[in-house]
Scaffold this motif. Structure first.
Motif, PDB file in Angstrom:
ATOM      1  N   MET A   1     -25.637 -30.605  25.765  1.00 28.21           N
ATOM      2  CA  MET A   1     -25.738 -29.419  24.779  1.00 28.21           C
ATOM      3  C   MET A   1     -26.388 -29.888  23.714  1.00 28.21           C
ATOM      4  N   THR A   2     -27.118 -28.684  23.063  1.00 23.70           N
ATOM      5  CA  THR A   2     -28.130 -28.957  21.976  1.00 23.70           C
ATOM      6  C   THR A   2     -27.450 -28.986  20.705  1.00 23.70           C
ATOM      7  N   ALA A   3     -28.125 -29.615  19.853  1.00 20.57           N
ATOM      8  CA  ALA A   3     -27.475 -29.566  18.346  1.00 20.57           C
ATOM      9  C   ALA A   3     -27.089 -28.051  17.977  1.00 20.57           C
ATOM     10  N   ARG A   4     -27.795 -27.098  18.211  1.00 21.81           N
ATOM     11  CA  ARG A   4     -27.486 -25.754  17.728  1.00 21.81           C
ATOM     12  C   ARG A   4     -26.244 -25.046  18.578  1.00 21.81           C
ATOM     13  N   GLY A   5     -25.904 -25.582  19.764  1.00 22.42           N
ATOM     14  CA  GLY A   5     -24.722 -25.180  20.556  1.00 22.42           C
ATOM     15  C   GLY A   5     -23.588 -25.953  20.042  1.00 22.42           C
ATOM     16  N   LYS A   6     -23.742 -27.268  19.688  1.00 22.74           N
ATOM     17  CA  LYS A   6     -22.564 -28.021  19.282  1.00 22.74           C
ATOM     18  C   LYS A   6     -22.140 -27.284  17.882  1.00 22.74           C
ATOM     19  N   MET A   7     -23.245 -26.756  16.998  1.00 24.77           N
ATOM     20  CA  MET A   7     -22.858 -26.390  15.544  1.00 24.77           C
ATOM     21  C   MET A   7     -22.102 -24.857  15.785  1.00 24.77           C
ATOM     22  N   VAL A   8     -22.549 -24.163  16.923  1.00 27.82           N
ATOM     23  CA  VAL A   8     -21.849 -22.816  17.082  1.00 27.82           C
ATOM     24  C   VAL A   8     -20.456 -23.005  17.617  1.00 27.82           C
ATOM     25  N   VAL A   9     -20.320 -24.115  18.566  1.00 27.46           N
ATOM     26  CA  VAL A   9     -18.989 -24.376  18.979  1.00 27.46           C
ATOM     27  C   VAL A   9     -17.977 -24.808  17.956  1.00 27.46           C
ATOM     28  N   THR A  10     -18.599 -25.583  16.999  1.00 22.74           N
ATOM     29  CA  THR A  10     -17.714 -26.318  15.792  1.00 22.74           C
ATOM     30  C   THR A  10     -17.404 -25.139  14.938  1.00 22.74           C
ATOM     31  N   LEU A  11     -18.483 -23.944  14.710  1.00 20.60           N
ATOM     32  CA  LEU A  11     -18.006 -22.877  13.877  1.00 20.60           C
ATOM     33  C   LEU A  11     -16.979 -22.000  14.415  1.00 20.60           C
ATOM     34  N   MET A  12     -17.087 -21.727  15.686  1.00 20.79           N
ATOM     35  CA  MET A  12     -16.194 -20.804  16.390  1.00 20.79           C
ATOM     36  C   MET A  12     -14.950 -21.540  16.212  1.00 20.79           C
ATOM     37  N   VAL A  13     -14.495 -22.869  16.703  1.00 16.26           N
ATOM     38  CA  VAL A  13     -13.362 -23.454  16.505  1.00 16.26           C
ATOM     39  C   VAL A  13     -12.897 -23.553  14.899  1.00 16.26           C
ATOM     40  N   LEU A  14     -13.712 -23.774  14.050  1.00 15.42           N
ATOM     41  CA  LEU A  14     -13.169 -23.557  12.688  1.00 15.42           C
ATOM     42  C   LEU A  14     -12.704 -22.166  12.374  1.00 15.42           C
ATOM     43  N   ALA A  15     -13.442 -21.291  12.807  1.00 18.66           N
ATOM     44  CA  ALA A  15     -13.147 -19.753  12.530  1.00 18.66           C
ATOM     45  C   ALA A  15     -11.793 -19.465  13.031  1.00 18.66           C
ATOM     46  N   LEU A  16     -11.609 -19.938  14.238  1.00 17.50           N
ATOM     47  CA  LEU A  16     -10.289 -19.828  14.860  1.00 17.50           C
ATOM     48  C   LEU A  16      -9.058 -20.577  14.355  1.00 17.50           C
ATOM     49  N   VAL A  17      -9.365 -21.573  13.692  1.00 13.72           N
ATOM     50  CA  VAL A  17      -8.198 -22.352  13.035  1.00 13.72           C
ATOM     51  C   VAL A  17      -8.175 -21.583  11.731  1.00 13.72           C
ATOM     52  N   GLY A  18      -9.057 -21.063  10.978  1.00 11.29           N
ATOM     53  CA  GLY A  18      -9.048 -20.387   9.804  1.00 11.29           C
ATOM     54  C   GLY A  18      -8.176 -19.047  10.096  1.00 11.29           C
ATOM     55  N   PHE A  19      -8.647 -18.340  10.990  1.00 14.60           N
ATOM     56  CA  PHE A  19      -7.730 -16.975  11.410  1.00 14.60           C
ATOM     57  C   PHE A  19      -6.243 -17.260  11.657  1.00 14.60           C
ATOM     58  N   GLY A  20      -6.108 -18.337  12.407  1.00 11.12           N
ATOM     59  CA  GLY A  20      -4.657 -18.759  12.594  1.00 11.12           C
ATOM     60  C   GLY A  20      -3.791 -18.947  11.276  1.00 11.12           C
ATOM     61  N   THR A  21      -4.671 -19.996  10.550  1.00 15.86           N
ATOM     62  CA  THR A  21      -3.912 -20.175   9.385  1.00 15.86           C
ATOM     63  C   THR A  21      -3.612 -19.135   8.518  1.00 15.86           C
ATOM     64  N   TRP A  22      -4.678 -18.301   8.444  1.00 18.32           N
ATOM     65  CA  TRP A  22      -4.357 -16.974   7.529  1.00 18.32           C
ATOM     66  C   TRP A  22      -3.413 -16.090   7.943  1.00 18.32           C
ATOM     67  N   LYS A  23      -3.402 -15.966   9.488  1.00 19.24           N
ATOM     68  CA  LYS A  23      -2.280 -14.734   9.798  1.00 19.24           C
ATOM     69  C   LYS A  23      -0.896 -15.708   9.785  1.00 19.24           C
ATOM     70  N   TRP A  24      -0.723 -16.688  10.227  1.00 18.70           N
ATOM     71  CA  TRP A  24       0.516 -16.995  10.296  1.00 18.70           C
ATOM     72  C   TRP A  24       0.929 -18.135   9.243  1.00 18.70           C
ATOM     73  N   TRP A  25       0.198 -18.210   8.140  1.00 16.59           N
ATOM     74  CA  TRP A  25       0.698 -19.133   6.948  1.00 16.59           C
ATOM     75  C   TRP A  25       2.077 -19.110   6.496  1.00 16.59           C
ATOM     76  N   ASP A  26       2.671 -17.989   6.477  1.00 21.54           N
ATOM     77  CA  ASP A  26       4.020 -17.919   5.972  1.00 21.54           C
ATOM     78  C   ASP A  26       4.977 -18.274   6.943  1.00 21.54           C
ATOM     79  N   MET A  27       4.681 -18.572   8.221  1.00 24.05           N
ATOM     80  CA  MET A  27       5.435 -18.914   9.235  1.00 24.05           C
ATOM     81  C   MET A  27       5.445 -20.495   9.365  1.00 24.05           C
ATOM     82  N   ILE A  28       4.136 -21.265   8.701  1.00 25.46           N
ATOM     83  CA  ILE A  28       4.001 -22.644   8.795  1.00 25.46           C
ATOM     84  C   ILE A  28       4.976 -23.167   7.772  1.00 25.46           C
ATOM     85  N   ARG A  29       5.772 -24.024   8.332  1.00 21.71           N
ATOM     86  CA  ARG A  29       6.794 -24.785   7.231  1.00 21.71           C
ATOM     87  C   ARG A  29       7.315 -25.806   7.817  1.00 21.71           C
TER      88      ARG A  29
END
Length: 82
Positions: A1-29
């Motif tokens: 995998m190229t460096a660009r591919g690794k960067m894209v995958v990393t950004l996609m995972v971070l976006a998914l984690v960020g969305f989950g945190t934003w969506k379910w923040w009030d349920m995380i305790r």
């Protein structure tokens, strides 16, 4: 995998984690739990834990042996059969 591919995958995972945190923040305790000792309870209260789950005591009785337990009762594995 190229460096660009690794960067894209990393950004996609971070976006998914960020969305989950934003969506379910009030349920995380953190649950206060049973408070095994005063130190653990104090630590959890310091970081904002509360009683969010009910305390329930359960018990059960074991029933009779299942089908396979009755079928193979008393049999021992033969050496070299494994």
């Amino acid at each position: 995998m190229t460096a660009r591919g690794k960067m894209v995958v990393t950004l996609m995972v971070l976006a998914l984690v960020g969305f989950g945190t934003w969506k379910w923040w009030d349920m995380i305790r953190m649950n206060l739990g049973l408070g095994v000792n005063p130190g653990i309870r104090r630590f959890k209260e310091k970081w904002g834990a509360g009683r969010c789950l009910p305390y329930v005591e359960t018990s059960w009785e074991t029933g009779s042996a299942g089908f396979f337990a009755r079928l193979f009762r008393g049999r021992k594995a033969e050496p070299g059969s494994g």
